[in-house]
Scaffold this motif. Structure first.
Motif, PDB file in Angstrom:
ATOM      1  N   ASP A  26      49.383 -16.754 -36.845  1.00  0.00           N
ATOM      2  CA  ASP A  26      48.250 -17.357 -37.214  1.00  0.00           C
ATOM      3  C   ASP A  26      47.822 -17.025 -38.589  1.00  0.00           C
ATOM      4  OD1 ASP A  26      45.468 -18.298 -35.208  1.00  0.00           O
ATOM      5  OD2 ASP A  26      44.984 -17.313 -37.197  1.00  0.00           O
ATOM      6  N   PRO A  27      47.260 -18.078 -39.371  1.00  0.00           N
ATOM      7  CA  PRO A  27      46.885 -17.680 -40.764  1.00  0.00           C
ATOM      8  C   PRO A  27      45.699 -16.845 -40.920  1.00  0.00           C
ATOM      9  CG  PRO A  27      45.984 -19.835 -39.995  1.00  0.00           C
ATOM     10  CD  PRO A  27      46.674 -19.296 -38.904  1.00  0.00           C
ATOM     11  N   GLU A  28      44.876 -16.430 -39.666  1.00  0.00           N
ATOM     12  CA  GLU A  28      43.694 -15.612 -39.971  1.00  0.00           C
ATOM     13  C   GLU A  28      43.532 -14.735 -38.766  1.00  0.00           C
ATOM     14  OE1 GLU A  28      40.314 -17.988 -39.934  1.00  0.00           O
ATOM     15  OE2 GLU A  28      41.086 -19.524 -41.410  1.00  0.00           O
ATOM     16  N   LEU A  29      43.904 -14.594 -37.741  1.00  0.00           N
ATOM     17  CA  LEU A  29      43.840 -13.604 -36.692  1.00  0.00           C
ATOM     18  C   LEU A  29      45.030 -12.714 -36.486  1.00  0.00           C
ATOM     19  CD1 LEU A  29      42.437 -15.950 -33.748  1.00  0.00           C
ATOM     20  CD2 LEU A  29      41.113 -14.444 -35.285  1.00  0.00           C
ATOM     21  N   PRO A  30      44.894 -11.578 -36.297  1.00  0.00           N
ATOM     22  CA  PRO A  30      45.800 -10.351 -36.215  1.00  0.00           C
ATOM     23  C   PRO A  30      46.503 -10.611 -34.968  1.00  0.00           C
ATOM     24  CG  PRO A  30      43.786  -9.311 -35.924  1.00  0.00           C
ATOM     25  CD  PRO A  30      43.398 -10.805 -36.152  1.00  0.00           C
ATOM     26  N   VAL A  31      47.518  -9.744 -34.932  1.00  0.00           N
ATOM     27  CA  VAL A  31      48.305  -9.368 -33.723  1.00  0.00           C
ATOM     28  C   VAL A  31      48.105  -7.956 -33.335  1.00  0.00           C
ATOM     29  CG1 VAL A  31      50.485  -9.253 -34.743  1.00  0.00           C
ATOM     30  CG2 VAL A  31      50.354 -10.098 -32.304  1.00  0.00           C
ATOM     31  N   THR A  32      48.216  -7.625 -32.230  1.00  0.00           N
ATOM     32  CA  THR A  32      48.166  -6.195 -31.774  1.00  0.00           C
ATOM     33  C   THR A  32      49.339  -5.658 -30.919  1.00  0.00           C
ATOM     34  OG1 THR A  32      45.762  -6.280 -31.690  1.00  0.00           O
ATOM     35  CG2 THR A  32      46.838  -4.567 -30.515  1.00  0.00           C
ATOM     36  N   VAL A  33      49.940  -4.717 -31.409  1.00  0.00           N
ATOM     37  CA  VAL A  33      51.077  -4.070 -30.727  1.00  0.00           C
ATOM     38  C   VAL A  33      50.759  -2.789 -29.857  1.00  0.00           C
ATOM     39  CG1 VAL A  33      53.438  -3.480 -30.908  1.00  0.00           C
ATOM     40  CG2 VAL A  33      52.541  -5.223 -32.465  1.00  0.00           C
ATOM     41  N   GLN A  34      51.216  -2.754 -28.945  1.00  0.00           N
ATOM     42  CA  GLN A  34      50.696  -1.647 -27.755  1.00  0.00           C
ATOM     43  C   GLN A  34      51.872  -0.889 -27.091  1.00  0.00           C
ATOM     44  OE1 GLN A  34      47.787  -3.335 -25.233  1.00  0.00           O
ATOM     45  NE2 GLN A  34      46.199  -2.591 -26.878  1.00  0.00           N
ATOM     46  N   LEU A  35      51.950   0.186 -27.011  1.00  0.00           N
ATOM     47  CA  LEU A  35      52.661   0.930 -25.975  1.00  0.00           C
ATOM     48  C   LEU A  35      51.877   1.474 -24.930  1.00  0.00           C
ATOM     49  CD1 LEU A  35      54.856   3.113 -28.561  1.00  0.00           C
ATOM     50  CD2 LEU A  35      55.731   1.352 -27.128  1.00  0.00           C
ATOM     51  N   ARG A  36      52.225   1.177 -23.619  1.00  0.00           N
ATOM     52  CA  ARG A  36      51.728   1.276 -22.468  1.00  0.00           C
ATOM     53  C   ARG A  36      52.471   1.812 -21.429  1.00  0.00           C
ATOM     54  NH1 ARG A  36      48.329  -4.259 -21.232  1.00  0.00           N
ATOM     55  NH2 ARG A  36      47.282  -4.581 -23.151  1.00  0.00           N
ATOM     56  N   PRO A  37      51.830   2.732 -20.237  1.00  0.00           N
ATOM     57  CA  PRO A  37      52.686   2.996 -19.455  1.00  0.00           C
ATOM     58  C   PRO A  37      52.832   1.812 -18.185  1.00  0.00           C
ATOM     59  CG  PRO A  37      50.629   4.014 -19.298  1.00  0.00           C
ATOM     60  CD  PRO A  37      50.613   3.166 -20.530  1.00  0.00           C
ATOM     61  N   ILE A  38      53.869   2.065 -17.428  1.00  0.00           N
ATOM     62  CA  ILE A  38      54.244   1.241 -16.468  1.00  0.00           C
ATOM     63  C   ILE A  38      53.648   1.856 -15.174  1.00  0.00           C
ATOM     64  CG2 ILE A  38      55.949   0.144 -14.956  1.00  0.00           C
ATOM     65  CD1 ILE A  38      55.737  -1.471 -17.483  1.00  0.00           C
ATOM     66  N   GLN A  39      52.972   1.145 -14.312  1.00  0.00           N
ATOM     67  CA  GLN A  39      52.508   1.576 -12.806  1.00  0.00           C
ATOM     68  C   GLN A  39      52.899   0.580 -11.740  1.00  0.00           C
ATOM     69  OE1 GLN A  39      48.319   2.492 -12.010  1.00  0.00           O
ATOM     70  NE2 GLN A  39      49.174   4.491 -11.614  1.00  0.00           N
ATOM     71  N   LEU A  40      53.648   0.794 -10.875  1.00  0.00           N
ATOM     72  CA  LEU A  40      54.086  -0.173  -9.780  1.00  0.00           C
ATOM     73  C   LEU A  40      54.806  -1.358 -10.237  1.00  0.00           C
ATOM     74  CD1 LEU A  40      50.705  -0.113  -7.590  1.00  0.00           C
ATOM     75  CD2 LEU A  40      52.814   1.064  -7.286  1.00  0.00           C
ATOM     76  N   GLY A  41      55.539  -1.042 -11.372  1.00  0.00           N
ATOM     77  CA  GLY A  41      56.379  -2.256 -12.100  1.00  0.00           C
ATOM     78  C   GLY A  41      55.862  -3.079 -13.111  1.00  0.00           C
ATOM     79  N   LEU A  42      54.429  -2.585 -13.222  1.00  0.00           N
ATOM     80  CA  LEU A  42      53.522  -3.409 -14.228  1.00  0.00           C
ATOM     81  C   LEU A  42      52.959  -2.654 -15.384  1.00  0.00           C
ATOM     82  CD1 LEU A  42      51.673  -5.737 -11.693  1.00  0.00           C
ATOM     83  CD2 LEU A  42      53.604  -6.648 -13.151  1.00  0.00           C
ATOM     84  N   PRO A  43      52.782  -3.140 -16.629  1.00  0.00           N
ATOM     85  CA  PRO A  43      52.082  -2.606 -17.549  1.00  0.00           C
ATOM     86  C   PRO A  43      50.663  -2.362 -17.259  1.00  0.00           C
ATOM     87  CG  PRO A  43      53.276  -4.574 -18.507  1.00  0.00           C
ATOM     88  CD  PRO A  43      53.456  -4.551 -16.996  1.00  0.00           C
ATOM     89  N   THR A  44      50.221  -1.349 -17.462  1.00  0.00           N
ATOM     90  CA  THR A  44      48.737  -0.855 -17.089  1.00  0.00           C
ATOM     91  C   THR A  44      47.862  -1.133 -18.265  1.00  0.00           C
ATOM     92  OG1 THR A  44      48.863   1.137 -17.979  1.00  0.00           O
ATOM     93  CG2 THR A  44      49.377   1.323 -15.979  1.00  0.00           C
ATOM     94  N   ASN A  45      46.582  -1.191 -18.177  1.00  0.00           N
ATOM     95  CA  ASN A  45      46.056  -1.439 -19.376  1.00  0.00           C
ATOM     96  C   ASN A  45      45.671  -0.225 -20.246  1.00  0.00           C
ATOM     97  OD1 ASN A  45      45.027  -4.323 -18.961  1.00  0.00           O
ATOM     98  ND2 ASN A  45      43.605  -3.705 -17.406  1.00  0.00           N
ATOM     99  N   GLU A  46      46.168   0.834 -19.802  1.00  0.00           N
ATOM    100  CA  GLU A  46      45.946   2.048 -20.792  1.00  0.00           C
ATOM    101  C   GLU A  46      46.931   1.791 -21.683  1.00  0.00           C
ATOM    102  OE1 GLU A  46      47.397   6.788 -20.295  1.00  0.00           O
ATOM    103  OE2 GLU A  46      47.174   5.454 -18.406  1.00  0.00           O
ATOM    104  N   VAL A  47      46.532   2.343 -23.063  1.00  0.00           N
ATOM    105  CA  VAL A  47      47.429   2.596 -24.168  1.00  0.00           C
ATOM    106  C   VAL A  47      47.722   4.067 -24.536  1.00  0.00           C
ATOM    107  CG1 VAL A  47      47.726   1.850 -26.597  1.00  0.00           C
ATOM    108  CG2 VAL A  47      46.498   0.425 -25.053  1.00  0.00           C
ATOM    109  N   TYR A  48      49.001   4.365 -24.739  1.00  0.00           N
ATOM    110  CA  TYR A  48      49.060   5.716 -25.051  1.00  0.00           C
ATOM    111  C   TYR A  48      48.443   6.142 -26.452  1.00  0.00           C
ATOM    112  CZ  TYR A  48      53.162   5.602 -21.838  1.00  0.00           C
ATOM    113  OH  TYR A  48      53.964   5.940 -20.676  1.00  0.00           O
TER     114      TYR A  48
END
Length: 108
Positions: free
Chosen positions: A32-54
């Motif tokens: 995107d020319p203006e909006l940033p991108v966010t990169v996160q490392l997260r735990p997995i719970q029950l096979g899916l990424p959680t909303n928690e960020v390390y």
């Protein structure tokens, strides 16, 4: 409130002692020319990424710092503010999200 569904890749950390992650290389096709991108490392719970960020596991990348290539040959190195500890013998996730739908990444 807009809900953002991130692109996420799960991975397994084998060593019992865990690892420290300092950076990741991502390969973008478009940005995107203006909006940033966010990169996160997260735990997995029950096979899916959680909303928690390390702790220290989130980096917001300005568009000007995102390298793009039409063949996936140019990396964008995303460096965390501090090493992020990921426990061993567990699955974790790398999540990429943005308020823009213009960002596209190379996957394999």
């Amino acid at each position: 409130m807009k809900i953002i569904d991130p692109l996420a890749q799960s991975f397994y950390v084998e060593p019992d002692s865990g690892i420290f992650v300092t950076s990741v290389d991502l390969y973008f096709y478009s940005r995107d020319p203006e909006l940033p991108v966010t990169v996160q490392l997260r735990p997995i719970q029950l096979g899916l990424p959680t909303n928690e960020v390390y702790p220290f596991g989130e980096v917001v990348v300005d568009p000007k710092d995102v390298n793009i290539s039409s063949d996936g040959s140019l990396a964008t190195r995303v460096t965390f503010d501090s090493p992020v500890y990921l426990a061993g013998k567990q699955f974790h996730a790398l999540a990429i999200l943005s308020n823009s739908s213009i960002y596209k990444v190379w996957i394999s």
